[in-house]
Design a protein around this motif. Structure first.
Motif, PDB file in Angstrom:
ATOM      1  N   PRO A 191      59.537  17.269  49.911  1.00 59.91           N
ATOM      2  CA  PRO A 191      59.220  16.558  49.879  1.00 59.91           C
ATOM      3  C   PRO A 191      58.179  16.733  50.265  1.00 59.91           C
ATOM      4  O   PRO A 191      57.066  15.740  50.411  1.00 59.91           O
ATOM      5  CB  PRO A 191      59.789  15.295  49.944  1.00 59.91           C
ATOM      6  CG  PRO A 191      61.805  15.742  50.026  1.00 59.91           C
ATOM      7  CD  PRO A 191      61.511  17.626  49.628  1.00 59.91           C
ATOM      8  N   THR A 192      57.916  16.842  51.624  1.00 58.31           N
ATOM      9  CA  THR A 192      57.022  16.896  52.858  1.00 58.31           C
ATOM     10  C   THR A 192      55.815  18.023  52.229  1.00 58.31           C
ATOM     11  O   THR A 192      54.580  17.201  52.371  1.00 58.31           O
ATOM     12  CB  THR A 192      57.547  17.356  53.591  1.00 58.31           C
ATOM     13  OG1 THR A 192      58.537  17.078  54.933  1.00 58.31           O
ATOM     14  CG2 THR A 192      56.603  17.896  55.412  1.00 58.31           C
ATOM     15  N   VAL A 193      56.310  19.257  51.525  1.00 57.67           N
ATOM     16  CA  VAL A 193      55.431  19.618  50.716  1.00 57.67           C
ATOM     17  C   VAL A 193      54.541  19.423  49.972  1.00 57.67           C
ATOM     18  O   VAL A 193      53.158  18.415  49.655  1.00 57.67           O
ATOM     19  CB  VAL A 193      55.798  20.922  50.135  1.00 57.67           C
ATOM     20  CG1 VAL A 193      54.354  21.853  49.034  1.00 57.67           C
ATOM     21  CG2 VAL A 193      56.721  21.510  51.252  1.00 57.67           C
ATOM     22  N   SER A 194      55.089  17.956  49.397  1.00 59.58           N
ATOM     23  CA  SER A 194      54.511  17.612  47.589  1.00 59.58           C
ATOM     24  C   SER A 194      53.219  16.641  48.898  1.00 59.58           C
ATOM     25  O   SER A 194      52.648  15.916  48.260  1.00 59.58           O
ATOM     26  CB  SER A 194      55.912  16.847  47.435  1.00 59.58           C
ATOM     27  OG  SER A 194      55.571  15.804  46.206  1.00 59.58           O
ATOM     28  N   ARG A 195      54.378  15.689  49.309  1.00 58.64           N
ATOM     29  CA  ARG A 195      53.216  14.950  50.314  1.00 58.64           C
ATOM     30  C   ARG A 195      51.897  15.339  50.701  1.00 58.64           C
ATOM     31  O   ARG A 195      51.112  14.860  51.059  1.00 58.64           O
ATOM     32  CB  ARG A 195      54.164  14.258  51.621  1.00 58.64           C
ATOM     33  CG  ARG A 195      54.823  13.160  50.563  1.00 58.64           C
ATOM     34  CD  ARG A 195      55.985  12.659  52.065  1.00 58.64           C
ATOM     35  NE  ARG A 195      56.635  12.870  52.633  1.00 58.64           N
ATOM     36  CZ  ARG A 195      58.574  12.913  52.946  1.00 58.64           C
ATOM     37  NH1 ARG A 195      58.443  11.827  52.072  1.00 58.64           N
ATOM     38  NH2 ARG A 195      59.068  13.333  52.993  1.00 58.64           N
ATOM     39  N   ALA A 196      52.275  16.763  51.372  1.00 59.74           N
ATOM     40  CA  ALA A 196      50.888  16.404  52.208  1.00 59.74           C
ATOM     41  C   ALA A 196      50.419  16.858  51.241  1.00 59.74           C
ATOM     42  O   ALA A 196      48.759  16.919  51.290  1.00 59.74           O
ATOM     43  CB  ALA A 196      51.545  18.759  52.803  1.00 59.74           C
ATOM     44  N   ILE A 252      50.764  23.669  55.353  1.00 65.25           N
ATOM     45  CA  ILE A 252      51.022  23.805  53.910  1.00 65.25           C
ATOM     46  C   ILE A 252      49.966  24.151  53.003  1.00 65.25           C
ATOM     47  O   ILE A 252      50.237  24.971  52.188  1.00 65.25           O
ATOM     48  CB  ILE A 252      51.820  22.601  53.705  1.00 65.25           C
ATOM     49  CG1 ILE A 252      53.760  21.870  54.179  1.00 65.25           C
ATOM     50  CG2 ILE A 252      51.933  22.118  51.996  1.00 65.25           C
ATOM     51  CD1 ILE A 252      53.799  20.954  54.047  1.00 65.25           C
ATOM     52  N   GLN A 253      48.738  23.165  53.151  1.00 64.67           N
ATOM     53  CA  GLN A 253      47.942  23.684  52.340  1.00 64.67           C
ATOM     54  C   GLN A 253      47.952  24.949  52.211  1.00 64.67           C
ATOM     55  O   GLN A 253      47.080  25.413  51.254  1.00 64.67           O
ATOM     56  CB  GLN A 253      47.063  23.035  52.546  1.00 64.67           C
ATOM     57  CG  GLN A 253      47.236  21.118  52.119  1.00 64.67           C
ATOM     58  CD  GLN A 253      46.128  20.026  52.836  1.00 64.67           C
ATOM     59  OE1 GLN A 253      45.175  20.400  53.074  1.00 64.67           O
ATOM     60  NE2 GLN A 253      46.419  18.636  51.254  1.00 64.67           N
ATOM     61  N   ALA A 254      47.407  25.216  53.303  1.00 64.91           N
ATOM     62  CA  ALA A 254      47.179  26.527  53.356  1.00 64.91           C
ATOM     63  C   ALA A 254      48.307  28.483  52.777  1.00 64.91           C
ATOM     64  O   ALA A 254      47.651  28.759  51.736  1.00 64.91           O
ATOM     65  CB  ALA A 254      46.782  26.949  55.298  1.00 64.91           C
ATOM     66  N   ARG A 295      49.438  16.004  48.552  1.00 62.18           N
ATOM     67  CA  ARG A 295      49.201  13.803  48.202  1.00 62.18           C
ATOM     68  C   ARG A 295      48.193  13.625  49.161  1.00 62.18           C
ATOM     69  O   ARG A 295      47.418  13.316  49.203  1.00 62.18           O
ATOM     70  CB  ARG A 295      49.394  13.501  47.731  1.00 62.18           C
ATOM     71  CG  ARG A 295      50.318  14.348  46.415  1.00 62.18           C
ATOM     72  CD  ARG A 295      51.216  13.137  45.547  1.00 62.18           C
ATOM     73  NE  ARG A 295      50.707  12.658  44.680  1.00 62.18           N
ATOM     74  CZ  ARG A 295      50.151  11.181  44.321  1.00 62.18           C
ATOM     75  NH1 ARG A 295      50.882  10.255  44.366  1.00 62.18           N
ATOM     76  NH2 ARG A 295      49.099  10.996  43.358  1.00 62.18           N
ATOM     77  N   ASN A 296      47.315  14.444  50.324  1.00 62.87           N
ATOM     78  CA  ASN A 296      46.628  14.666  51.675  1.00 62.87           C
ATOM     79  C   ASN A 296      47.781  13.279  52.226  1.00 62.87           C
ATOM     80  O   ASN A 296      46.992  12.187  52.695  1.00 62.87           O
ATOM     81  CB  ASN A 296      44.966  13.758  51.399  1.00 62.87           C
ATOM     82  CG  ASN A 296      44.878  15.471  51.346  1.00 62.87           C
ATOM     83  OD1 ASN A 296      45.489  15.900  52.361  1.00 62.87           O
ATOM     84  ND2 ASN A 296      44.278  15.702  50.192  1.00 62.87           N
ATOM     85  N   SER A 297      49.248  12.873  51.918  1.00 56.90           N
ATOM     86  CA  SER A 297      49.627  11.629  51.987  1.00 56.90           C
ATOM     87  C   SER A 297      49.154  11.881  53.933  1.00 56.90           C
ATOM     88  O   SER A 297      49.545  12.572  54.829  1.00 56.90           O
ATOM     89  CB  SER A 297      51.176  11.800  52.284  1.00 56.90           C
ATOM     90  OG  SER A 297      51.919  10.925  52.891  1.00 56.90           O
ATOM     91  N   PRO A 298      49.125  10.673  54.824  1.00 56.97           N
ATOM     92  CA  PRO A 298      49.006  10.000  55.794  1.00 56.97           C
ATOM     93  C   PRO A 298      50.564  10.363  57.236  1.00 56.97           C
ATOM     94  O   PRO A 298      50.022  10.440  58.143  1.00 56.97           O
ATOM     95  CB  PRO A 298      48.142   8.789  55.976  1.00 56.97           C
ATOM     96  CG  PRO A 298      48.464   7.782  54.751  1.00 56.97           C
ATOM     97  CD  PRO A 298      49.000   8.874  53.733  1.00 56.97           C
ATOM     98  N   LEU A 299      50.953  10.285  55.888  1.00 54.27           N
ATOM     99  CA  LEU A 299      52.442  10.409  57.109  1.00 54.27           C
ATOM    100  C   LEU A 299      52.637  11.731  56.823  1.00 54.27           C
ATOM    101  O   LEU A 299      54.071  11.613  57.730  1.00 54.27           O
ATOM    102  CB  LEU A 299      53.608  10.098  55.400  1.00 54.27           C
ATOM    103  CG  LEU A 299      53.526   8.301  54.620  1.00 54.27           C
ATOM    104  CD1 LEU A 299      54.493   8.286  54.037  1.00 54.27           C
ATOM    105  CD2 LEU A 299      54.174   7.738  56.139  1.00 54.27           C
TER     106      LEU A 299
END
Lengths: 339, 339
Positions: free
Chosen positions: A20-25, A40-42, A27-31
């Motif tokens: 889920p952290t990946v998923s959030r990252a 992660i994006q890299a 989506r550019n979630s500020p969380l």
DNA sequence: TTGTATGCGTTATCAG
DNA sequence: CTGATAACGCATACAA
């Protein structure tokens, strides 16, 4: 498909975080902390990872897709350039909002796919066509009852459910007709199908009649021929009127396509445009300005129309209320009416 | 969304069978007895059940969707009618095979969306454009490396990966040029961008040159002007040639759109078409037959092209091998060349 | 800020 | 021929 498609779980594994952290990252979630997010994006970029839209849509129950139904049966012939222009602007507007566009041509003869079926593939539907929605009213009613989100390009048709966005056809036709009258034309033929199948043409007809009556001209049934929006139909309708031997000095065509046929027919019968007979069209398709003579016509702003259609359908999807409205047309004066 | 969307589980419940049985029955699997199948289908129809494409696609890892990327930046102007015609035939062909079509316009200026991204939303990609794929070669190479399924409309470009389907541009241009020559024209201008950005036009150029040399005419650089496929560019290119004051008696235009501009320009400069100068185009867009004079042009069979594109991309998806091939063009003789 | 557990609705794989 | 069970890849809810 070199090696099997990377998933968010793969990335989680590599990054040493939870899925889920990946998923959030992604989506550019500020969380997510800037640090892990960038890491992660890299990795995602590295692996050329892309979110699986099916999984994403399934989970979030939303498709980020709009459907465009072209309600015109072109048979094997061409689709009206005007709609294709709309198609272009709608595609761009949808892309700008991050939506995909599913395009489908609604053949009259075809079975009833693309009704609810498409409602499952898209969040909303845009109907496009020359207003012969009467043929689709059953399906549209069912759509409406099912609570689907859809918007129709065209005039408001009483009794038909849903929302509309259209051009002020009556005003456009009024202005075009008035233009002819101001140039001294007194016997203005009208070409277009004004039956209930073509509510748009009906509105244009109203504008035509209004201009006539306001300027003390009377309507002459002999100068009215029905036609749908193709060059060939315009040609034939013009021929029909010519054969009635009722004199006329100008023609209002309900579409540019018909005007092309009309001009061709007039010329083949030895008339000069605009000297003998003036012609106006409607739509302002690209060819209009390059014809001989360049065609005076009523322009519909397809760019704005596309943007508004998308904007409105998205509002509907978000549960907001929208108003049906009409866009102002603009008379483009060229040489087909003389000067 | 009156009450929440019915699922296959709901139906299973109502029919008193297991959920997978429902799924099978709805797919008309022969593994289900006729009796239960019909019962299930009846209930499904009753509830107006539709398979959730997202769930289905997620599970089966296939999207039943093709993406069509239009690689032409129309800016705010119109898209070439020829491509729109292709769009229509591709849409129909895809629908016939049970595939949806995701349409997107590839603006040159835009960011790199619609590469892999679309590859995840669709099973295959069809590229359409006037051949300036050189600008996309990076992305296309990446697509190829990723094992994506895609096919490109246009000529075979050496060094570019992937499969191609196109019209035999060289042959078409050859025939059109030969037609002019046989009508006695000896000074044939050529309008079109023959740089590497337009491999299609390059092929047409080759056909033009071949016809010239086979008939003992020599190429005159002064009669060649570059232009991309719009009316305006055709107009300007023609003006350029006129200003060179090199006499010519005919023009080969690489597209009908340019031919429209060419004819307009010639007329504004006091030349008669075809008496003074003959004009041929390429594409046979619908307007061609309704112009004044009707345009002699090279027809590409868009219906067949669309069908073959879809057929081929499906073959690729199914892991079959396909051959790049060229479709035969057809010279359509009208009045713009005289007789 | 991150992790755990769970479910979206369907199709695949078994075993019966 | 049918049923139980798992899994597709992601996003939500909640707990930590």
């Amino acid at each position: 498909m070199k090696d099997s498609k990377p998933t968010s779980l793969d990335i989680a594994h590599l990054a040493g975080v939870s899925q889920p952290t990946v998923s959030r990252a992604l989506r550019n979630s500020p969380l997510v902390s800037k640090e892990t997010r960038e890491k992660i994006q890299a990795i995602a970029r590295e692996l050329n990872y892309k979110v699986d839209v099916n999984a994403s849509n399934l989970r979030s129950q939303s498709t980020k897709t709009l459907a465009l139904l072209l309600c015109e049966d072109p048979g094997d012939s061409m689709i009206n350039p005007f709609f294709l222009s709309m198609l272009g602007s709608i595609t761009r507007a949808a892309a700008k909002e991050g939506y995909d566009l599913l395009v489908s041509f609604q053949q009259l003869s075809e079975d009833w796919r693309a009704d609810y079926e498409d409602a499952n593939k898209a969040n909303g539907i845009i109907f496009l066509g020359y207003g012969d929605y009467t043929q689709y009213i059953d399906r549209i009613s069912r759509l409406d009852q099912a609570g689907a989100h859809f918007i129709t390009w065209g005039p408001v048709v009483p009794g038909q459910p849903g929302h509309f966005l259209g051009c002020d056809n009556t005003l456009g036709a009024y202005e075009a007709t008035q233009h002819l009258i101001q140039l001294g034309r007194k016997h203005i033929a009208f070409i277009g199908d004004t039956s209930d199948d073509c509510p748009e043409f009906q509105d244009r007809y109203r504008g035509y009649l209004k201009a006539l009556s306001e300027h003390g001209l009377k309507y002459n049934q002999q100068l009215h021929a029905s036609a749908n929006s193709t060059e060939t139909m315009g040609f034939d309708a013009t021929q029909t009127i010519l054969e009635r031997t009722e004199p006329f000095d100008s023609v209002f065509c309900c579409s540019d396509l018909m005007a092309i046929g009309t001009i061709q027919c007039l010329r083949e019968n030895g008339y000069s445009v605009p000297d003998d007979i003036a012609v106006v069209g409607f739509d302002d398709i690209p060819t209009a300005s390059h014809m001989t003579p360049p065609l005076t016509t009523v322009q519909q702003d397809t760019i704005k129309a596309g943007e508004l259609l998308v904007e409105n359908i998205l509002s509907l999807i978000n549960g907001e209320h929208i108003e049906s409205r009409l866009l102002p047309p603009q008379l483009i004066i060229r040489k087909s009416c003389g000067s």
